[in-house]
Motif scaffolding. Structure first.
Motif, PDB file in Angstrom:
ATOM      1  N   GLN A  45       0.818  -1.217   0.000  1.00  0.00           N
ATOM      2  CA  GLN A  45       0.000   0.000   0.000  1.00  0.00           C
ATOM      3  C   GLN A  45       0.852   1.268   0.000  1.00  0.00           C
ATOM      4  N   TYR A  46       2.081   1.184   0.467  1.00  0.00           N
ATOM      5  CA  TYR A  46       2.939   2.372   0.544  1.00  0.00           C
ATOM      6  C   TYR A  46       3.284   2.923  -0.833  1.00  0.00           C
ATOM      7  N   ILE A  47       3.166   2.121  -1.896  1.00  0.00           N
ATOM      8  CA  ILE A  47       3.558   2.564  -3.248  1.00  0.00           C
ATOM      9  C   ILE A  47       2.681   3.728  -3.705  1.00  0.00           C
ATOM     10  N   ALA A  48       1.391   3.704  -3.357  1.00  0.00           N
ATOM     11  CA  ALA A  48       0.477   4.774  -3.772  1.00  0.00           C
ATOM     12  C   ALA A  48       0.693   6.056  -2.991  1.00  0.00           C
ATOM     13  N   HIS A  49       1.407   6.000  -1.872  1.00  0.00           N
ATOM     14  CA  HIS A  49       1.628   7.188  -1.031  1.00  0.00           C
ATOM     15  C   HIS A  49       2.856   7.930  -1.555  1.00  0.00           C
ATOM     16  N   THR A  50       2.658   8.776  -2.567  1.00  0.00           N
ATOM     17  CA  THR A  50       3.757   9.477  -3.233  1.00  0.00           C
ATOM     18  C   THR A  50       4.059  10.835  -2.622  1.00  0.00           C
ATOM     19  N   LYS A  51       3.044  11.498  -2.043  1.00  0.00           N
ATOM     20  CA  LYS A  51       3.217  12.850  -1.519  1.00  0.00           C
ATOM     21  C   LYS A  51       2.536  12.957  -0.167  1.00  0.00           C
ATOM     22  N   CYS A  52       3.141  13.738   0.754  1.00  0.00           N
ATOM     23  CA  CYS A  52       2.587  13.865   2.090  1.00  0.00           C
ATOM     24  C   CYS A  52       2.528  15.333   2.481  1.00  0.00           C
ATOM     25  N   ILE A  53       1.863  15.609   3.614  1.00  0.00           N
ATOM     26  CA  ILE A  53       1.706  16.978   4.075  1.00  0.00           C
ATOM     27  C   ILE A  53       3.025  17.503   4.631  1.00  0.00           C
ATOM     28  N   SER A  54       3.179  18.833   4.620  1.00  0.00           N
ATOM     29  CA  SER A  54       4.370  19.468   5.168  1.00  0.00           C
ATOM     30  C   SER A  54       4.192  19.721   6.670  1.00  0.00           C
ATOM     31  N   ASN A  71       6.297  26.688  -1.715  1.00  0.00           N
ATOM     32  CA  ASN A  71       6.444  25.381  -2.388  1.00  0.00           C
ATOM     33  C   ASN A  71       6.551  25.521  -3.902  1.00  0.00           C
ATOM     34  N   LYS A  72       7.368  26.502  -4.382  1.00  0.00           N
ATOM     35  CA  LYS A  72       7.549  26.645  -5.830  1.00  0.00           C
ATOM     36  C   LYS A  72       8.301  25.450  -6.405  1.00  0.00           C
ATOM     37  N   GLY A  73       9.322  24.994  -5.665  1.00  0.00           N
ATOM     38  CA  GLY A  73      10.099  23.858  -6.162  1.00  0.00           C
ATOM     39  C   GLY A  73       9.259  22.598  -6.280  1.00  0.00           C
ATOM     40  N   GLU A  74       8.385  22.357  -5.305  1.00  0.00           N
ATOM     41  CA  GLU A  74       7.517  21.173  -5.373  1.00  0.00           C
ATOM     42  C   GLU A  74       6.553  21.259  -6.551  1.00  0.00           C
ATOM     43  N   ARG A  75       6.044  22.475  -6.810  1.00  0.00           N
ATOM     44  CA  ARG A  75       5.133  22.621  -7.954  1.00  0.00           C
ATOM     45  C   ARG A  75       5.830  22.330  -9.271  1.00  0.00           C
ATOM     46  N   LYS A  76       7.047  22.877  -9.420  1.00  0.00           N
ATOM     47  CA  LYS A  76       7.793  22.617 -10.658  1.00  0.00           C
ATOM     48  C   LYS A  76       8.096  21.128 -10.821  1.00  0.00           C
ATOM     49  N   GLN A  77       8.482  20.487  -9.704  1.00  0.00           N
ATOM     50  CA  GLN A  77       8.783  19.059  -9.769  1.00  0.00           C
ATOM     51  C   GLN A  77       7.539  18.252 -10.107  1.00  0.00           C
ATOM     52  N   GLN A  78       6.384  18.654  -9.556  1.00  0.00           N
ATOM     53  CA  GLN A  78       5.142  17.940  -9.846  1.00  0.00           C
ATOM     54  C   GLN A  78       4.746  18.110 -11.308  1.00  0.00           C
ATOM     55  N   TRP A  80       6.863  18.543 -13.733  1.00  0.00           N
ATOM     56  CA  TRP A  80       7.831  17.729 -14.479  1.00  0.00           C
ATOM     57  C   TRP A  80       7.403  16.262 -14.488  1.00  0.00           C
ATOM     58  N   ILE A  81       6.963  15.752 -13.336  1.00  0.00           N
ATOM     59  CA  ILE A  81       6.506  14.353 -13.255  1.00  0.00           C
ATOM     60  C   ILE A  81       5.226  14.161 -14.067  1.00  0.00           C
ATOM     61  N   SER A 106       8.649   6.707 -14.283  1.00  0.00           N
ATOM     62  CA  SER A 106       7.407   7.145 -13.617  1.00  0.00           C
ATOM     63  C   SER A 106       7.298   6.613 -12.187  1.00  0.00           C
ATOM     64  N   LYS A 107       8.053   5.559 -11.854  1.00  0.00           N
ATOM     65  CA  LYS A 107       8.022   5.037 -10.490  1.00  0.00           C
ATOM     66  C   LYS A 107       8.798   5.921  -9.515  1.00  0.00           C
ATOM     67  N   HIS A 108       9.678   6.770 -10.040  1.00  0.00           N
ATOM     68  CA  HIS A 108      10.498   7.642  -9.197  1.00  0.00           C
ATOM     69  C   HIS A 108       9.861   9.032  -9.101  1.00  0.00           C
ATOM     70  N   GLU A 109      10.090   9.710  -7.972  1.00  0.00           N
ATOM     71  CA  GLU A 109       9.557  11.051  -7.754  1.00  0.00           C
ATOM     72  C   GLU A 109      10.613  12.137  -7.899  1.00  0.00           C
ATOM     73  N   ASN A 110      11.877  11.788  -7.739  1.00  0.00           N
ATOM     74  CA  ASN A 110      12.971  12.766  -7.743  1.00  0.00           C
ATOM     75  C   ASN A 110      13.685  12.787  -9.087  1.00  0.00           C
TER      76      ASN A 110
END
Length: 365
Positions: A45-54, A71-78, A80-81, A106-110
């Motif tokens: 189940q942890y695979i679907a948990h890609t993003k969490c609260i700050s 959170n400009k960097g997170e928006r740009k990264q999102q 990009w993904i 696509s399996k990676h977030e970074n």
């Protein structure tokens, strides 16, 4: 990146290291909890948990509202993904190797957003299984799709801003027209009331003449008609003048808004020019200081002057030597204070090895 804690052994794990942890350490009853949101995940189940609260969202309370520029960097990264996923789902001109490579990405977030870091990431995360030509082609497709998305977003923002400006101009024009129409209507109503009053007075006069109170001739009736015509003409000219005034005012308002926009642009240009002038001044001052140092070095030789004075005297007190050398230095170099000259003398005197100083007297070795 999402971080978990293993409830079996208590170890903290980042998401990419969970699979290896299940294989080599905790085989039975895999059970994780997220460090940030404290949710439990069993099995895969942890695979679907890609993003969490700050932390700000967690401890900010019910009424927490994120800042506009946060959170400009997170928006740009999102974004990009999302481009990687859109290429996978929408594009049909992909080979099998490219599609498999995108599935692994696509399996990676970074996933990095720069080419050099992207290539290093592929080597470290996936290895040398995929040829470099495929990696380059996939990178080019992702980069072009990402740039197109950014251009679309910027064009939408510009359209919204232009729409807001046009709405403001239209609102200003509508308010001016509405006010001036009210003025025209009030003036027309006043003119109509005056005409009605004059007609009533004329009728009263005519009735009185029939009864024998006053004797009015045909000339008075004609004069009353002429007065009515003059008043109507005056009211028509007033209406035309007011309409012309309305048109001129609307044009002035539009020009004022355009001038305000141009003034803002001119202000930005003026600020940039002032910054350039300040930079040029700083560079000039530094160059002048460098030139002064060079001139001092070329014009006055501390070592030779001190040695000549000591050779001539044989033995001389330190104070007398200081006065003589500083007087020569002050004559050769202008715009220098006495304190700076003394400090330079002391520094240069320490560096000379051909001299001995004992009991505040200077002699040669």
């Amino acid at each position: 990146m999402v971080v978990f804690t293993c409830n079996n052994c208590g170890e903290t794990l980042q998401k990419p290291k969970v699979a290896k942890h299940y294989e080599f350490r905790c085989h039975t009853a895999p059970f994780l909890t997220c460090v940030d949101c404290l949710k439990d995940f069993r099995g895969d189940q942890y695979i679907a948990h890609t993003k969490c609260i700050s932390e700000a969202e967690r401890y900010g309370g019910k009424d927490y509202v994120p800042k506009a520029g946060a959170n400009k960097g997170e928006r740009k990264q999102q974004e990009w993904i999302n481009t990687v996923n859109n290429i996978l789902n929408n594009e049909t001109n992909l080979s099998k190797t490219e599609r498999n490579f995108l599935n692994l990405l696509s399996k990676h977030e970074n996933i990095p957003r720069k080419k050099v870091k992207f290539l290093n990431f592929v080597k470290s995360a996936i290895g040398h299984k995929i040829p470099s030509a495929v990696v380059d082609s996939v990178w080019n497709k992702i980069e072009t799709a990402y740039k197109n998305n950014i251009q679309d977003i910027n064009s939408e923002k510009q359209q919204k801003e232009n729409g807001k400006m046009s709405e403001k101009i239209n609102n200003v024009q509508d308010t001016n027209i509405h006010q001036e129409n009210n003025v025209i209507e009030n003036q027309n109503n006043e003119n109509i009331d005056r005409e009605n009053q004059n007609e009533d007075q004329d009728k009263n006069k005519l009735n009185n003449s029939e009864n024998g109170i006053d004797t009015i001739n045909n000339d008075t009736i004609n004069n009353a008609k002429k007065k009515k015509l003059k008043k109507r003409k005056i009211s028509e000219t007033m209406q035309e003048q007011v309409e012309e005034f309305v048109k001129k005012k609307n044009k002035q308002d539009v020009e004022f808004t355009k001038e305000s926009v141009s003034k803002k642009k001119n202000k930005d240009i003026a600020i940039e020019k002032l910054n350039e002038i300040k930079k040029n001044k700083n560079t000039l001052e530094s160059s002048v200081n460098q030139c002064d140092n060079i001139i001092e070095k070329t014009t006055f030789n501390w070592k030779s002057v001190i040695l000549d004075i000591v050779k001539n005297k044989g033995e001389i007190s330190l104070k007398k030597l200081q006065k003589k050398v500083i007087s020569q230095y002050m004559n050769s170099c202008s715009n220098i204070s006495y304190e700076k000259a003394c400090s330079k003398f002391n520094k240069k005197l320490k560096k000379i090895s051909e001299i001995i100083i004992s009991d505040e007297k200077v002699t040669l070795i």
